[in-house]
Design an enzyme around this catalytic site. Structure first.
Site, mmCIF file in Angstrom:
data_model
loop_
_atom_site.group_PDB
_atom_site.id
_atom_site.type_symbol
_atom_site.label_atom_id
_atom_site.label_comp_id
_atom_site.label_asym_id
_atom_site.label_seq_id
_atom_site.Cartn_x
_atom_site.Cartn_y
_atom_site.Cartn_z
ATOM 1 N N GLU A 143 -30.337 -20.229 49.158
ATOM 2 C CA GLU A 143 -30.422 -21.378 50.096
ATOM 3 C C GLU A 143 -29.903 -22.526 49.619
ATOM 4 O O GLU A 143 -30.190 -22.774 47.746
ATOM 5 C CB GLU A 143 -31.722 -22.040 51.067
ATOM 6 C CG GLU A 143 -32.155 -20.417 51.508
ATOM 7 C CD GLU A 143 -33.863 -21.077 52.176
ATOM 8 O OE1 GLU A 143 -34.530 -22.259 52.381
ATOM 9 O OE2 GLU A 143 -33.468 -20.018 52.995
ATOM 10 N N PRO A 144 -29.207 -23.549 49.904
ATOM 11 C CA PRO A 144 -29.211 -24.448 48.707
ATOM 12 C C PRO A 144 -30.766 -25.207 47.707
ATOM 13 O O PRO A 144 -29.910 -25.796 46.928
ATOM 14 C CB PRO A 144 -28.786 -25.580 49.856
ATOM 15 C CG PRO A 144 -28.340 -24.783 51.449
ATOM 16 C CD PRO A 144 -28.861 -24.079 51.248
ATOM 17 N N ALA A 146 -33.199 -23.762 46.803
ATOM 18 C CA ALA A 146 -33.643 -22.557 46.439
ATOM 19 C C ALA A 146 -32.875 -21.589 45.938
ATOM 20 O O ALA A 146 -32.442 -20.898 46.822
ATOM 21 C CB ALA A 146 -35.263 -22.223 46.892
ATOM 22 N N THR A 174 -22.571 -13.778 49.506
ATOM 23 C CA THR A 174 -21.061 -12.896 49.346
ATOM 24 C C THR A 174 -22.138 -11.857 50.963
ATOM 25 O O THR A 174 -22.444 -11.524 51.317
ATOM 26 C CB THR A 174 -21.619 -11.253 48.256
ATOM 27 O OG1 THR A 174 -22.086 -12.291 46.858
ATOM 28 C CG2 THR A 174 -20.387 -10.980 48.043
ATOM 29 N N GLU A 258 -30.849 -4.128 43.162
ATOM 30 C CA GLU A 258 -29.662 -5.306 42.437
ATOM 31 C C GLU A 258 -29.325 -4.940 41.192
ATOM 32 O O GLU A 258 -28.093 -5.073 40.977
ATOM 33 C CB GLU A 258 -30.042 -6.106 43.074
ATOM 34 C CG GLU A 258 -28.118 -7.654 43.441
ATOM 35 C CD GLU A 258 -28.746 -8.301 44.234
ATOM 36 O OE1 GLU A 258 -29.538 -8.634 44.948
ATOM 37 O OE2 GLU A 258 -28.836 -9.746 44.616
ATOM 38 N N ARG A 284 -0.316 -4.396 18.750
ATOM 39 C CA ARG A 284 -0.142 -5.957 18.144
ATOM 40 C C ARG A 284 0.323 -6.184 17.254
ATOM 41 O O ARG A 284 -0.860 -5.916 16.267
ATOM 42 C CB ARG A 284 -0.613 -6.913 19.174
ATOM 43 C CG ARG A 284 -0.833 -7.921 18.601
ATOM 44 C CD ARG A 284 0.842 -9.125 19.082
ATOM 45 N NE ARG A 284 0.796 -10.255 19.151
ATOM 46 C CZ ARG A 284 1.725 -11.114 19.224
ATOM 47 N NH1 ARG A 284 3.039 -10.103 19.712
ATOM 48 N NH2 ARG A 284 2.385 -12.233 18.555
ATOM 49 N N GLY A 355 -5.697 -13.058 21.566
ATOM 50 C CA GLY A 355 -4.885 -14.633 20.749
ATOM 51 C C GLY A 355 -4.594 -15.512 22.137
ATOM 52 O O GLY A 355 -5.400 -15.520 23.619
ATOM 53 N N GLY A 356 -3.480 -15.681 22.311
ATOM 54 C CA GLY A 356 -2.818 -16.907 23.433
ATOM 55 C C GLY A 356 -3.111 -16.065 24.957
ATOM 56 O O GLY A 356 -2.383 -16.036 25.713
HETATM 57 C C1 FAD Z 1 -20.303 -15.602 43.532
HETATM 58 C C2 FAD Z 1 -21.852 -15.808 44.114
HETATM 59 C C3 FAD Z 1 -22.982 -14.619 45.182
HETATM 60 C C4 FAD Z 1 -23.854 -14.560 44.813
HETATM 61 N N1 FAD Z 1 -24.033 -13.694 45.668
HETATM 62 C C5 FAD Z 1 -25.085 -14.288 46.473
HETATM 63 C C6 FAD Z 1 -26.014 -13.335 47.934
HETATM 64 O O1 FAD Z 1 -25.073 -12.003 48.610
HETATM 65 N N2 FAD Z 1 -27.164 -13.370 48.451
HETATM 66 C C7 FAD Z 1 -27.724 -14.393 47.982
HETATM 67 O O2 FAD Z 1 -29.075 -14.246 48.222
HETATM 68 N N3 FAD Z 1 -28.223 -15.133 46.509
HETATM 69 C C8 FAD Z 1 -26.097 -15.269 45.840
HETATM 70 N N4 FAD Z 1 -26.333 -15.184 44.709
HETATM 71 C C9 FAD Z 1 -27.139 -16.311 44.460
HETATM 72 C C10 FAD Z 1 -27.863 -16.413 42.859
HETATM 73 O O3 FAD Z 1 -28.556 -15.330 43.147
HETATM 74 C C11 FAD Z 1 -28.558 -17.379 42.235
HETATM 75 O O4 FAD Z 1 -27.571 -18.121 42.699
HETATM 76 C C12 FAD Z 1 -29.469 -17.381 41.455
HETATM 77 O O5 FAD Z 1 -30.555 -16.801 41.304
HETATM 78 C C13 FAD Z 1 -29.639 -19.200 40.861
HETATM 79 O O6 FAD Z 1 -30.614 -19.714 41.848
HETATM 80 P P1 FAD Z 1 -29.442 -21.357 41.560
HETATM 81 O O7 FAD Z 1 -27.945 -20.586 41.966
HETATM 82 O O8 FAD Z 1 -30.329 -21.874 43.007
HETATM 83 O O9 FAD Z 1 -29.879 -21.710 40.380
HETATM 84 P P2 FAD Z 1 -31.395 -22.504 39.800
HETATM 85 O O10 FAD Z 1 -33.265 -21.557 40.673
HETATM 86 O O11 FAD Z 1 -30.933 -23.983 40.710
HETATM 87 O O12 FAD Z 1 -31.391 -22.816 38.824
HETATM 88 C C14 FAD Z 1 -30.226 -23.554 37.560
HETATM 89 C C15 FAD Z 1 -30.426 -22.732 36.539
HETATM 90 O O13 FAD Z 1 -32.237 -23.475 36.217
HETATM 91 C C16 FAD Z 1 -32.646 -22.705 36.033
HETATM 92 N N5 FAD Z 1 -33.585 -22.509 35.919
HETATM 93 C C17 FAD Z 1 -34.795 -21.910 37.027
HETATM 94 N N6 FAD Z 1 -35.922 -22.188 37.456
HETATM 95 C C18 FAD Z 1 -36.221 -21.473 35.877
HETATM 96 C C19 FAD Z 1 -37.799 -21.819 35.077
HETATM 97 N N7 FAD Z 1 -38.220 -21.621 35.863
HETATM 98 N N8 FAD Z 1 -37.640 -21.422 34.048
HETATM 99 C C20 FAD Z 1 -36.476 -22.017 32.831
HETATM 100 N N9 FAD Z 1 -35.176 -21.739 33.787
HETATM 101 C C21 FAD Z 1 -35.255 -21.662 35.011
HETATM 102 C C22 FAD Z 1 -31.572 -21.654 36.279
HETATM 103 O O14 FAD Z 1 -31.567 -20.025 34.973
HETATM 104 C C23 FAD Z 1 -30.682 -21.856 35.583
HETATM 105 O O15 FAD Z 1 -29.792 -22.341 34.851
HETATM 106 C C24 FAD Z 1 -24.349 -15.959 44.298
HETATM 107 C C25 FAD Z 1 -24.462 -16.662 43.228
HETATM 108 C C26 FAD Z 1 -23.135 -16.310 43.015
HETATM 109 C C27 FAD Z 1 -22.355 -17.665 41.918
#
Ligand code: FAD
Length: 395
Positions: A143-144, A146, A174, A258, A284, A355-356
């Site tokens: 989620e945005p 979590a 995805t 997964e 190359r 390289g390039g």
């Molecule tokens: C292209 C793409 C496809 C995806 N597809 C799916 C999908 O199909 N379904 C789905 O549900 N999700 C999907 N995701 C989501 C993906 O699983 C999450 O982006 C990922 O789990 C990380 O969550 P976040 O982006 O909210 O990062 P955050 O949780 O906000 O983390 C931000 C940073 O803080 C660090 N952090 C967070 N908690 C801790 C901790 N306890 N200790 C140390 N560091 C920490 C993280 O490692 C990271 O570096 C997708 C993401 C992308 C980019």
């Protein structure tokens, strides 16, 4: 005693397969590989611009590739888990991480919970058409507000008579734009901690499901990634997948498959990039010789090959444990962490060796780097993998 006739020589060309694979896996590998090279790879460039077409699913369903390890009674092939590993490895030949990811979300992320936790009715309604490729699936955890902290999700499902009413949003999903149904993680009891989560199977054409935005990304361009909203979405009580209140444990189980399949894809992607780059380094020339013959470059290949092989062995051994009934969360986390890092390091080194040219789209290695970079984030970041591994020692 060694004699001139029987003295052992190193066998660098050995193609002996790993012990987990049988001749049947080899045949499967050959048929998936043929399909991927003939029907997917030629479109890799085009799909970077347009995303891949939905028709890939019914085509792969027709070929039997979407239900390799599901029982025949649901239209599957009745194979073992190693068949899924073969699929993930062969998909790397399509030269497009986004296609491989879109298919893997369907085969190894969204449908496994339907098979394991679903009622017979749910399996008939969702799993059977998913295996045929007639229904496309997606998985909604993030989620945005979590991602890593799954327990922090805000999407709520509230019981109302024979129905549940769902409100919330999911992001980075995805297949979110093309999907016919979603395996949705919700909270049904905000006060019950880890016992307050419930999974639902939600039809994506239900009133109140809004496919808000097509998200643009660094890589994986051929896949579609959605921001989804759920506004007063009403689903019948029998849309619950698994047990009410046990969704957190159900989704943690899903994440293991997964992660392992993602790790297999990383190894295969890294190997593919290695092979292409090796060929380049043997052609190359600089300073009068092929660049691959400089010791500095030769050592880069040696480092890469060693890393790829360690990751591969971790994936295969962990897959063997998984197939044999273990729930090897620590090893899966290690394999996912290591394979994702290796894939990114290898992709980066392959650009360097080119390289390039490596920086140019034409050679394809820059795309591998962009696509592979996701693996250190998606399905659990490196940091989360380290935490799972560390905690498994009681820390
Ligand atoms: C292209 C793409 C496809 C995806 N597809 C799916 C999908 O199909 N379904 C789905 O549900 N999700 C999907 N995701 C989501 C993906 O699983 C999450 O982006 C990922 O789990 C990380 O969550 P976040 O982006 O909210 O990062 P955050 O949780 O906000 O983390 C931000 C940073 O803080 C660090 N952090 C967070 N908690 C801790 C901790 N306890 N200790 C140390 N560091 C920490 C993280 O490692 C990271 O570096 C997708 C993401 C992308 C980019």
């Amino acid at each position: 005693m060694a004699t001139a006739a029987n003295v052992l020589k190193p066998d660098f060309q050995s193609q002996k397969k790993h012990f987990i694979f049988t001749p049947e896996h080899d045949q499967l590998r050959e048929s998936i590989g043929r399909f991927v090279e003939k029907e997917l790879a030629p479109h890799a460039e085009e799909w970077e611009e347009t995303t891949f077409p939905d028709s890939i699913f019914p085509r792969m369903g027709e070929l039997g590739f979407l239900g390799l390890s599901y029982p025949e009674e649901y239209g599957g092939q009745g194979g073992d888990y190693y068949c899924n590993i073969v699929l993930a490895e062969e998909m790397a030949k399509c030269n497009s991480g986004g296609v491989a990811m879109g298919v893997a979300v369907h085969t190894d992320m969204a449908t496994p919970p339907v098979f394991l936790f679903g009622t017979e009715e749910q399996k008939q309604k969702y799993l059977v058409p998913a295996i045929k490729g007639e229904k496309i699936s997606c998985l909604g955890i993030t989620e945005p507000d979590a991602g890593s902290d799954v327990s922090g999700i805000k999407t709520r499902a509230v019981r109302d008579g024979d129905e549940y009413v769902i409100n919330g949003s999911k992001t980075f999903i995805t297949n979110g734009h093309r999907a016919d149904f979603i395996v949705l993680v919700t909270k049904t009891d905000a006060d019950a901690g880890y016992d307050g989560f419930t999974l639902f199977l939600v039809d994506m054409d239900s009133p109140g499901v809004i496919r808000e935005k097509r998200l643009e990304k660094l890589g994986m361009h051929s896949s579609d990634t959605a921001l989804l909203a759920f506004q007063d979405v009403r689903v019948p009580a029998d849309a619950v997948l698994g047990e009410v209140g046990k969704g957190f444990y159900h989704i943690m189980w899903e994440l293991q498959g997964e992660r392992l399949i993602g790790a297999a894809g990383c190894v295969a992607g890294a190997q593919r990039s290695f092979d292409k780059t090796l060929q380049y380094a043997l052609e190359r020339k600089a300073f009068g010789r092929e660049i691959g013959h400089f010791q500095a470059i030769r050592h880069k290949f040696a480092e890469m090959a060693t890393k790829i092989e360690t990751a591969r062995q971790m994936v295969y051994t962990t897959a063997w444990r998984f197939q044999n009934g273990e729930y090897p969360v620590r090893e899966i986390s290690m394999a996912k962490l290591h394979a994702a890092r290796v894939a990114v390091e290898v992709a980066d080194e392959c650009i360097q060796i080119h390289g390039g040219a490596g920086y140019m789209k034409e050679y394809g290695v820059e795309r591998v780097w962009r696509d592979m970079r996701l693996n250190r984030i998606g399905a659990g970041t490196d940091e989360i993998m380290l935490d799972v591994i560390g905690r498994s020692y009681g820390l």
